[in-house]
Design an enzyme around this catalytic site. Structure first.
Site, PDB file in Angstrom:
ATOM      1  CE  LYS A 317     -71.795  -8.972  35.487  1.00 41.97           C
ATOM      2  NZ  LYS A 317     -73.158  -9.315  35.910  1.00 41.97           N
ATOM      3  CD  GLN A 466     -79.057 -14.875  36.347  1.00 48.78           C
ATOM      4  OE1 GLN A 466     -80.226 -14.604  36.591  1.00 48.78           O
ATOM      5  NE2 GLN A 466     -78.137 -13.952  36.154  1.00 48.78           N
ATOM      6  CG  ASP A 612     -75.270 -11.308  29.750  1.00 48.99           C
ATOM      7  OD1 ASP A 612     -76.501 -11.215  29.897  1.00 48.99           O
ATOM      8  OD2 ASP A 612     -74.538 -11.959  30.520  1.00 48.99           O
TER       9      ASP A 612
HETATM   10  C1  S3P Z   1     -75.695 -15.505  34.065  1.00 46.93           C
HETATM   11  C2  S3P Z   1     -76.684 -15.995  33.263  1.00 46.93           C
HETATM   12  C3  S3P Z   1     -77.444 -15.165  32.317  1.00 46.93           C
HETATM   13  C4  S3P Z   1     -76.771 -13.831  32.073  1.00 46.93           C
HETATM   14  C5  S3P Z   1     -76.275 -13.196  33.321  1.00 46.93           C
HETATM   15  C6  S3P Z   1     -75.280 -14.094  34.027  1.00 46.93           C
HETATM   16  C7  S3P Z   1     -75.002 -16.427  34.992  1.00 46.93           C
HETATM   17  O1  S3P Z   1     -78.725 -14.905  32.852  1.00 46.93           O
HETATM   18  O2  S3P Z   1     -77.653 -12.964  31.393  1.00 46.93           O
HETATM   19  O3  S3P Z   1     -75.648 -11.964  33.039  1.00 46.93           O
HETATM   20  O4  S3P Z   1     -73.940 -16.070  35.528  1.00 46.93           O
HETATM   21  O5  S3P Z   1     -75.514 -17.531  35.201  1.00 46.93           O
HETATM   22  P1  S3P Z   1     -79.928 -15.935  32.595  1.00 46.93           P
HETATM   23  O6  S3P Z   1     -79.440 -17.248  33.033  1.00 46.93           O
HETATM   24  O7  S3P Z   1     -81.072 -15.455  33.409  1.00 46.93           O
HETATM   25  O8  S3P Z   1     -80.208 -15.859  31.133  1.00 46.93           O
END
Ligand code: S3P
Length: 747
Positions: A317, A466, A612
């Site tokens: 994803k 993120q 996750d």
């Molecule tokens: C993700 C980062 C994670 C993860 C999310 C996808 C990404 O979140 O939990 O499902 O694609 O950068 P956080 O960066 O907020 O921990």
């Protein structure tokens, strides 16, 4: 709610309101009003028990009614107002159901001087091609939208009462002003009706009429279904809302001219682009719509079973999101393989289409992205709806902060409750202008600050890929250097993919730095399977005796493999085979065989690397011997749901001793029982409780599972094929699809 409900006009809609009110026990008595020529219909309504009584004199009908619903055709509303005027009571609430609202307000103004405070304009978006009380039903409004259009003078208690009434009738109520209502309905209802009537009229008058209608199955029949609606009613609705409809007809004409032109010039590429956009836009709208309107999906798992065989789970994803983002900003054409065709990644795809990027596909996980270059995005015409996807919203907020246009980012209920200040605050320090709600949540209103962002040196308070990625994307548009330092390593797909697109990124320990000096060159991307989706099977096979499973082509980027490390510490038997590098990312096949697990203290440094996977790791802990303790994972409380609370609640229902803490959980392994749990709309919770079924001693019912489609639409088919007895109430043909689904067993 009411002592006496009076329905003026007991046809399909009025009759259905009466039936629903009766079924829901919303009024002690229900009476109808009609004219002399309606007597037969009113008699039928009484005979069918739809109304208790009817009157032909309006003053008798409305006498001592505490609610009056005007359910007549829109053209009759002014004369109804006129006959109600002498008996208008301030103790009664009046409402209507008309399909146009400006005309109703104007009619009320003409009759009363100004719209009475106790009149609440409303419109249930529900109906059928048939008319008359005989066609009325008691579930016409169930899960259907209803719009209330109050005016500034509308009394709050009256508004609340009508809103409550419709909610108890099962409708999903929205509130908007009359003009907006009419503009929206012109596009979504009135124009389609005109097009359907026009097409049948045109083809019907052609000489070959009989031939055309003889073979008019399929498309023609579907498209023109609504031309079976009452022509008088539609004449009146269209006339009442002509000011909104006429400009739309002009736009439709221009669109048809464009398509004619493309056909004349054999421009199949552009024709495809229009059709492909429409195709995914419709799908997205259906997903969005179904997310709100459909009754939620329930999974049921029978206890026991084991997982055996081979499978390739869908694409990663995180990488799928980033492939769209960077491919769109690149110079040239990017081909993507293994793209995750699930709602979250499709929301990102749609957002870039909305910003003018031509993207072909997805077809079997393959996409062709015609990059527009770093400065080539165009202003979207409307809001960018990002569904359930936090990654999409947070990364886009960084990217859009430095554009030359404004944008609005929205999401579903879960996403609209998630914290956005973690990105808007550092972005503000870079000079961005992003407004959130007071709580710091979406919608995000972004004013593009092209050429005005300044790089910052940001030390992140939490380990978040993120936030890191958001700031790196903003840094591509900022003056000077933008650096992000993370407290612990988090997934580095953005950095890797930027390098893959030849964009310079500097990595020094935990600090990543980017500048605006660079361009992205199109590159082909091969997205491996998502280890977060594979995790359900890694745990499932580890806890179910007799399991032996091979998961192929899984991404094993070291910032993502915490789940393997944690399971191995618990005693799992997982082999990493055939390791290779595919498109800059490490990939392997994972072989997992059942092995008894033991409880552990999960090392805190592994938390961001398995962030996750904790919902399903909690299930593993429930099956392990002894105690498992997790701490340092407060981030879990702000994921798609509060994953600490929701998992603890569900595990306790299943008889597991699971104690939530502020930043983790303490689980005493033992047996898992059956019961009814809810996922709170969180895809990973739904799938985790499904996996728990493998070791449960009674069936588990999991409510609210529709959001599994955000990351793993094939889950229910694949898990069944590999050995878990799962059924889903949205598909009675799981059997067929399980063998014909897109995930074929690899030989
Ligand atoms: C993700 C980062 C994670 C993860 C999310 C996808 C990404 O979140 O939990 O499902 O694609 O950068 P956080 O960066 O907020 O921990």
């Amino acid at each position: 709610m009411f002592n006496r409900l009076c329905i003026i006009g007991v046809g399909l809609i009025g009759g259905s309101i009466a039936r629903t009110a009766r079924q829901q026990n919303l009024s002690k008595s229900i009476v109808g009003y009609g004219r002399q020529q309606d007597v037969q219909n009113l008699e039928t309504a009484k005979r069918l028990g739809v109304i208790d009584n009817y009157y032909l004199r309006i003053e008798e009908a409305v006498q001592s009614a505490d609610c009056v619903v005007i359910a007549t055709p829109v053209a009759a509303i002014e004369s109804i107002f006129a006959s109600l005027k002498p008996v208008w009571s301030e103790y009664t609430i009046y409402t209507d159901v008309s399909s146009t609202k400006v005309s109703v307000v104007l009619a009320a103004q003409r009759v009363f001087g100004s719209v009475p405070e106790n009149f609440v304009p409303a419109h249930p978006i529900a109906g059928a091609e048939q008319s008359g009380v005989e066609a009325s039903v008691d579930d016409l409004f169930l899960n259907k939208r209803l719009i209330i259009s109050p005016l500034s003078q509308t009394r709050t208690e009256a508004l609340q009462k009508i809103q409550g009434f419709w909610e108890r009738c099962g409708s999903v109520v929205s509130v908007m002003d009359v003009e907006r209502h009419d503009a929206i309905l012109a596009a979504t209802s009135h124009l389609p009706h005109i097009l359907a009537f026009a097409l049948v009229d045109m083809l019907g008058h052609k000489d070959e009429q009989s031939e055309i209608f003889k073979y008019a199955a399929g498309g023609f029949k579907d498209f023109t279904r609504i031309a079976s609606s009452d022509p008088i009613m539609w004449r009146d609705i269209c006339s009442a809302n002509k000011d909104e409809i006429i400009p739309l007809l002009q736009q439709t004409r221009e669109q048809l001219d464009k398509i004619q032109h493309l056909l004349e010039n054999s421009d199949s590429q552009q024709l495809f682009a229009i059709f492909a956009y429409a195709n995914t836009a419709r799908q997205r709208f259906l997903n969005q719509f179904e997310g709100i309107m459909s009754k939620s999906i329930t999974f049921q798992v029978q206890p026991g079973g084991k997982l055996q065989g081979e499978a390739r789970v869908p694409g990663d994803k995180s990488m799928s999101h980033r492939s769209i983002m960077l491919g769109s900003l690149a110079e040239g054409v990017t081909h993507v393989k293994g793209f995750l065709e699930a709602e979250d990644a499709l929301a990102t795809l749609q957002a870039f289409r909305d910003m003018g990027v031509e993207i072909e596909g997805p077809v079997n996980g393959c996409l062709t992205i015609h990059g527009v270059g770093k400065h080539g995005l165009k202003a979207p015409k409307g809001e960018l709806y990002l569904g359930n996807s936090g990654t999409s919203m947070r990364l886009l907020s960084g990217l859009l902060a430095g554009q030359s246009f404004n944008s609005v980012l929205t999401g579903d209920k879960s996403l609209s409750g998630r914290p956005m200040k973690r990105v808007t605050e550092p972005l503000a320090a870079m000079g961005a202008d992003i407004k959130t709600t007071e709580k710091g949540t979406a919608p995000l209103y972004i004013t593009g600050k092209a050429g005005q962002l300044k790089g910052i040196n940001y030390v992140m308070p939490m380990a978040s890929a993120q936030v890191k990625s958001c700031l790196l994307l903003a840094g591509m548009y900022a003056e000077g250097e933008t650096s992000v330092t993370e407290p612990a390593p988090t997934r580095d797909h953005t950095e890797r993919m930027l390098s893959g697109f030849s964009y310079p990124v500097k990595q020094q320990g935990r600090k990543v730095t980017i500048t605006a000096n660079g361009n992205l060159n199109a590159a082909d991307i091969d997205v491996p399977s998502d280890i977060s989706s594979a995790a359900f099977f890694l745990v499932g096979a580890s806890i179910a005796p007799g399991s032996d499973l091979l998961l192929k082509h899984v991404g094993i980027n070291p910032t993502r493999t915490g789940v393997i490390d944690i399971l191995r510490l618990m005693g799992a038997n997982i082999e990493v085979l055939n390791e290779r590098i595919v498109g800059g990312e490490p990939v392997a096949d994972l072989h997992v065989v059942y092995s008894p697990l033991k409880g552990i203290d999960i090392p805190e440094e592994l938390v961001p690397l398995a962030i996750d996977e904790f919902p399903v790791l909690f299930v593993a802990a429930a099956c392990a011997e002894g105690q498992t303790r997790l701490s340092g994972a407060e981030e879990l409380r702000v994921k798609e749901s509060d994953r600490i609370q929701v998992m603890a609640d569900g595990l306790q229902i299943l008889g597991v001793n699971a104690q939530p803490t502020a930043d983790g959980m303490v689980i005493q392994g033992g047996s898992i029982g059956g019961g009814v749990v809810t996922s709170h709309g969180d895809h990973r919770i739904a799938m985790s409780f499904s996996i728990a079924g493998l070791r449960a001693n009674a069936p588990i019912t999991i409510l609210d599972c529709a959001n599994v489609n955000t990351s793993f639409p094939e889950f229910k088919y694949l898990v069944k094929r590999l050995g878990l007895a799962l059924t889903s109430d949205d598909s009675n043909n799981v059997e067929v699809e399980a063998t014909e689904g897109s995930i074929a067993e690899e030989s």
